[in-house]
Design a protein around this motif. Structure first.
Motif, mmCIF file in Angstrom:
data_model
loop_
_atom_site.group_PDB
_atom_site.id
_atom_site.type_symbol
_atom_site.label_atom_id
_atom_site.label_comp_id
_atom_site.label_asym_id
_atom_site.label_seq_id
_atom_site.Cartn_x
_atom_site.Cartn_y
_atom_site.Cartn_z
ATOM 1 N N VAL A 13 0.844 -1.207 0.000
ATOM 2 C CA VAL A 13 0.000 0.000 0.000
ATOM 3 C C VAL A 13 0.878 1.255 0.000
ATOM 4 C CG1 VAL A 13 -1.623 1.387 1.377
ATOM 5 C CG2 VAL A 13 -1.994 -1.081 1.100
ATOM 6 N N ILE A 14 1.933 1.236 0.821
ATOM 7 C CA ILE A 14 2.794 2.417 0.919
ATOM 8 C C ILE A 14 3.757 2.503 -0.274
ATOM 9 C CG2 ILE A 14 4.553 3.569 2.346
ATOM 10 C CD1 ILE A 14 1.613 3.659 3.406
ATOM 11 N N ALA A 15 4.154 1.348 -0.805
ATOM 12 C CA ALA A 15 5.065 1.346 -1.961
ATOM 13 C C ALA A 15 4.367 1.869 -3.214
ATOM 14 C CB ALA A 15 5.600 -0.072 -2.199
ATOM 15 N N THR A 16 3.094 1.559 -3.356
ATOM 16 C CA THR A 16 2.327 1.996 -4.536
ATOM 17 C C THR A 16 1.028 2.625 -4.056
ATOM 18 O OG1 THR A 16 1.291 -0.191 -4.707
ATOM 19 C CG2 THR A 16 3.271 0.170 -6.020
ATOM 20 N N PRO A 17 1.093 3.859 -3.535
ATOM 21 C CA PRO A 17 -0.104 4.474 -2.938
ATOM 22 C C PRO A 17 -1.242 4.609 -3.951
ATOM 23 C CG PRO A 17 1.872 5.799 -2.537
ATOM 24 C CD PRO A 17 2.245 4.770 -3.547
ATOM 25 N N LEU B 183 -1.679 4.994 7.290
ATOM 26 C CA LEU B 183 -1.354 3.693 6.695
ATOM 27 C C LEU B 183 0.124 3.335 6.909
ATOM 28 C CD1 LEU B 183 -3.540 4.134 3.497
ATOM 29 C CD2 LEU B 183 -3.923 2.453 5.322
ATOM 30 N N THR B 184 0.980 4.349 6.978
ATOM 31 C CA THR B 184 2.398 4.091 7.270
ATOM 32 C C THR B 184 2.568 3.633 8.719
ATOM 33 O OG1 THR B 184 3.038 5.798 5.673
ATOM 34 C CG2 THR B 184 4.722 5.085 7.227
ATOM 35 N N ASP B 185 1.858 4.285 9.632
ATOM 36 C CA ASP B 185 1.875 3.845 11.036
ATOM 37 C C ASP B 185 1.450 2.379 11.131
ATOM 38 O OD1 ASP B 185 2.633 6.312 11.977
ATOM 39 O OD2 ASP B 185 0.803 6.727 13.105
ATOM 40 N N ILE B 186 0.342 2.061 10.482
ATOM 41 C CA ILE B 186 -0.182 0.690 10.570
ATOM 42 C C ILE B 186 0.825 -0.295 9.962
ATOM 43 C CG2 ILE B 186 -2.046 -0.891 9.890
ATOM 44 C CD1 ILE B 186 -3.983 1.446 9.955
ATOM 45 N N ARG B 187 1.403 0.086 8.822
ATOM 46 C CA ARG B 187 2.428 -0.784 8.211
ATOM 47 C C ARG B 187 3.534 -1.077 9.220
ATOM 48 N NH1 ARG B 187 6.809 1.898 4.411
ATOM 49 N NH2 ARG B 187 7.229 2.721 6.504
ATOM 50 N N ASP B 188 4.012 -0.029 9.892
ATOM 51 C CA ASP B 188 5.105 -0.223 10.847
ATOM 52 C C ASP B 188 4.688 -1.127 12.005
ATOM 53 O OD1 ASP B 188 6.652 1.299 9.220
ATOM 54 O OD2 ASP B 188 6.674 3.084 10.491
ATOM 55 N N ALA C 124 -8.090 -3.460 3.658
ATOM 56 C CA ALA C 124 -7.521 -3.175 4.984
ATOM 57 C C ALA C 124 -8.550 -3.468 6.071
ATOM 58 C CB ALA C 124 -7.070 -1.715 5.061
ATOM 59 N N LYS C 125 -9.782 -3.053 5.822
ATOM 60 C CA LYS C 125 -10.857 -3.318 6.791
ATOM 61 C C LYS C 125 -11.029 -4.811 7.005
ATOM 62 C CE LYS C 125 -15.445 -2.823 5.771
ATOM 63 N NZ LYS C 125 -16.792 -2.188 5.661
ATOM 64 N N HIS D 159 -6.655 -0.232 14.736
ATOM 65 C CA HIS D 159 -6.511 -0.127 13.279
ATOM 66 C C HIS D 159 -7.874 -0.267 12.594
ATOM 67 C CE1 HIS D 159 -2.123 -1.927 13.451
ATOM 68 N NE2 HIS D 159 -2.181 -0.704 13.940
ATOM 69 N N ALA D 160 -8.590 -1.297 12.979
ATOM 70 C CA ALA D 160 -9.886 -1.576 12.337
ATOM 71 C C ALA D 160 -10.801 -0.359 12.449
ATOM 72 C CB ALA D 160 -10.541 -2.807 12.973
ATOM 73 N N ALA D 161 -10.839 0.234 13.634
ATOM 74 C CA ALA D 161 -11.722 1.379 13.860
ATOM 75 C C ALA D 161 -11.303 2.570 13.003
ATOM 76 C CB ALA D 161 -11.715 1.758 15.341
ATOM 77 N N VAL D 162 -9.993 2.811 12.933
ATOM 78 C CA VAL D 162 -9.511 3.976 12.178
ATOM 79 C C VAL D 162 -9.724 3.767 10.678
ATOM 80 C CG1 VAL D 162 -7.462 5.337 11.600
ATOM 81 C CG2 VAL D 162 -7.900 4.703 13.979
ATOM 82 N N ILE D 163 -9.439 2.564 10.187
ATOM 83 C CA ILE D 163 -9.680 2.270 8.760
ATOM 84 C C ILE D 163 -11.166 2.448 8.434
ATOM 85 C CG2 ILE D 163 -9.754 0.414 7.042
ATOM 86 C CD1 ILE D 163 -6.925 1.352 7.453
ATOM 87 N N ARG D 164 -12.020 1.918 9.298
ATOM 88 C CA ARG D 164 -13.462 2.037 9.064
ATOM 89 C C ARG D 164 -13.895 3.513 9.088
ATOM 90 N NH1 ARG D 164 -17.319 -1.857 10.342
ATOM 91 N NH2 ARG D 164 -16.634 -3.954 9.808
ATOM 92 N N ASP D 165 -13.236 4.286 9.936
ATOM 93 C CA ASP D 165 -13.575 5.714 10.009
ATOM 94 C C ASP D 165 -13.057 6.468 8.775
ATOM 95 O OD1 ASP D 165 -14.893 7.717 11.739
ATOM 96 O OD2 ASP D 165 -12.929 8.686 11.701
#
Lengths: 263, 240
Positions: free
Chosen positions: B88-92, B104-109, B149-150, B186-192
């Protein structure tokens, strides 16, 4: 049908039987009442199964009553907040209505599960002895307290997981509530970060970043599984602390929650 | 005992895809996750070029038994999540905002940290690095990426919730607890991000009438993610 007497008989022979039978019963039950017509009745009947099958273990009763205390606190907090005029802006109503609904459901579930062993609802002081005096008139304060309550809830449930390791089905229910509190916490934190103008307050907890410092002690922990994770995968300390949420002991949680509880 | 069986297995690509879709649909229906799939845009074959493996091939990987099996199960899921967000971060996706990229970078890390943590904790009992198959995800489209992601985050939460009671060591249980709440955040933030300021962060599509998240057994989770990994993961002895 007195299935619980049958379960009791099985339990005398095989301690694990309850878990398996209860699970099977619940699945059967859920299949039969799958329609939305019956959905309102599910919490009651579902919790009654837990009550009959499980609420006999003293340790589990303690943990469930501890959870009930916190859920009562959250439920009453959102009931008051959602009812207060001119507090929650229209744009954010859906969020707090949903959170409040879940807390009411958690209380209902725990009350049914505990049956006669459920503690009475305490009387609360949401102004926290004056520290949050405008909690139901100032939206910033309300969101601050909301984020603090949710993060405390996450830490509290996490701290009890080990206590429930011998009660697998109650452990599972606790985990299922725990992750819902974490969903709430993420959204409340993001709202608080925006309202307080603090971009360091994200949905996850960086170091011990939070709106009420006292409840985040220990969140900055870098030791996991006995290892210092510093430098793991070349990631920052911030990212490493975000990746793991930390538990709180019952004593620490009750010390935090204490000023909210009048009696 | 931890059992390692790695058998080379080849299968026709088309056949594999069909089975995975069927399995995923079956699982989603049974676990009530069907609505989560609603926003995923299926775009076949957009990403095969990035795969170092021969398309359609993969190993059979057994997760092992007991607590090691549970940890390998978590390691497998974290591998998929880490690989997904790395892509996702390599090919936004087109039109990604700075705020979305930061999240999304935070979640990747976090997922990379989880993955590497499990790998280190498992040591020589760790399963191999899996080969993901994200051919069905169109990484150029926001809806497709956030929808996937969700699904990954909700599935991760349900998986950890279902695996907790399989663990015998309370230290591992606590570790799983420390991670699952982060997955739920993560789930909550992605859904938001998908539906801002709505009730969806903990929506009625995923939270039941008791206000509870899902708890799903390993076999059902493995079926659900089958389409996203080229290797065949078996977990019959996880937690046993």
């Amino acid at each position: 049908m007195d299935i619980f007497k049958i379960i009791d008989k099985f339990q005398q022979i095989d301690g694990d039987a309850v878990g398996r039978l209860e699970y099977a019963t619940r699945r059967h039950f859920m299949n039969r009442v799958g329609s939305k017509l019956a959905s309102a009745a599910i919490p009651t009947a579902f919790a009654a199964i837990v009550n009959k099958a499980y609420a006999q273990s003293a340790k589990a009763v303690d943990v469930l009553n501890y959870a009930l205390t916190l859920e009562y606190l959250e439920d009453e907090f959102y009931k008051a907040g959602n009812a207060a005029a001119n507090l929650i802006p229209a744009s954010d109503k859906a969020i707090f209505t949903q959170i409040g609904k879940h807390e009411t459901q958690h209380v209902a579930f725990l009350v049914k599960a505990l049956g006669t062993k459920a503690i009475a609802k305490p009387t609360f002081d949401f102004q926290y002895g004056g520290a949050f005096g405008d909690v139901f008139t100032n939206y910033k304060t309300f969101v601050t307290v909301s984020s603090a309550l949710e993060d405390t809830g996450v830490r509290a449930y996490k701290g009890q997981a080990g206590e429930l390791i011998t009660d697998p089905q109650i452990l599972e229910y606790a985990l299922q509530v725990h992750s819902v509190e974490a969903r709430h916490a993420a959204v409340a934190r993001r709202l608080a970060g925006t309202l307080l103008g603090n971009p360091a307050m994200k949905g996850w907890i960086t170091g011990k970043e939070g709106a009420v410092a006292a409840i985040y002690a220990g969140e900055e922990n870098m030791m996991q599984g006995g290892k210092d994770l510093k430098g793991l995968a070349s990631k920052s300390d911030a990212a490493i602390t975000e990746a793991f949420d930390e538990p709180l002991s019952k004593e620490a949680v009750l010390a935090i929650a204490g000023p909210f509880i009048k009696k | 005992m931890n059992k390692h069986t790695e058998t080379k297995k080849t299968s026709g690509k088309g056949e594999g895809e069909i089975t995975s879709v069927v399995n995923r649909r079956l699982f989603l229906r049974s676990a009530g996750l069907a609505t989560s799939l609603g926003t995923i845009v299926i775009a076949a074959g957009c990403n095969d070029d990035d795969d170092p493996m021969i398309p359609g091939s993969g190993d059979t990987v057994d997760l092992g038994s007991g607590d090691v099996g549970v940890l390998n199960y978590a390691y497998a899921l974290e591998q998929l999540e880490a690989a997904f967000y790395t892509q996702v971060i390599a090919t936004p996706y087109t039109g990604i905002t700075d705020a979305e990229k930061t999240i999304l970078t935070d979640i990747r890390d976090h997922e990379i940290i989880h993955r590497d943590f499990f790998k280190a904790a498992l040591g020589d009992k760790a399963i191999k690095g899996l080969t993901p198959n994200f051919a069905a995800i169109d990484f150029t489209k926001k809806d497709a990426v956030l929808g996937a992601a969700k699904l990954f985050e909700d599935t991760g939460v349900a998986a950890y919730n279902g695996a907790g009671k399989l663990l015998k060591d309370p230290n591992y249980l606590l570790l799983a607890g420390k991670i699952v709440s982060v997955e739920a955040r993560h789930a909550a933030v992605i859904r938001d991000l998908i539906n801002p300021k709505s009730a969806d962060f903990a929506g009625d599509d995923i939270i039941d009438a008791n206000g509870m998240d899902k708890a799903v057994a390993p076999a059902d989770i493995l079926s659900a993610v089958k389409g996203y990994v080229k290797d065949t993961i078996t977990g019959a002895n996880v937690g046993k």
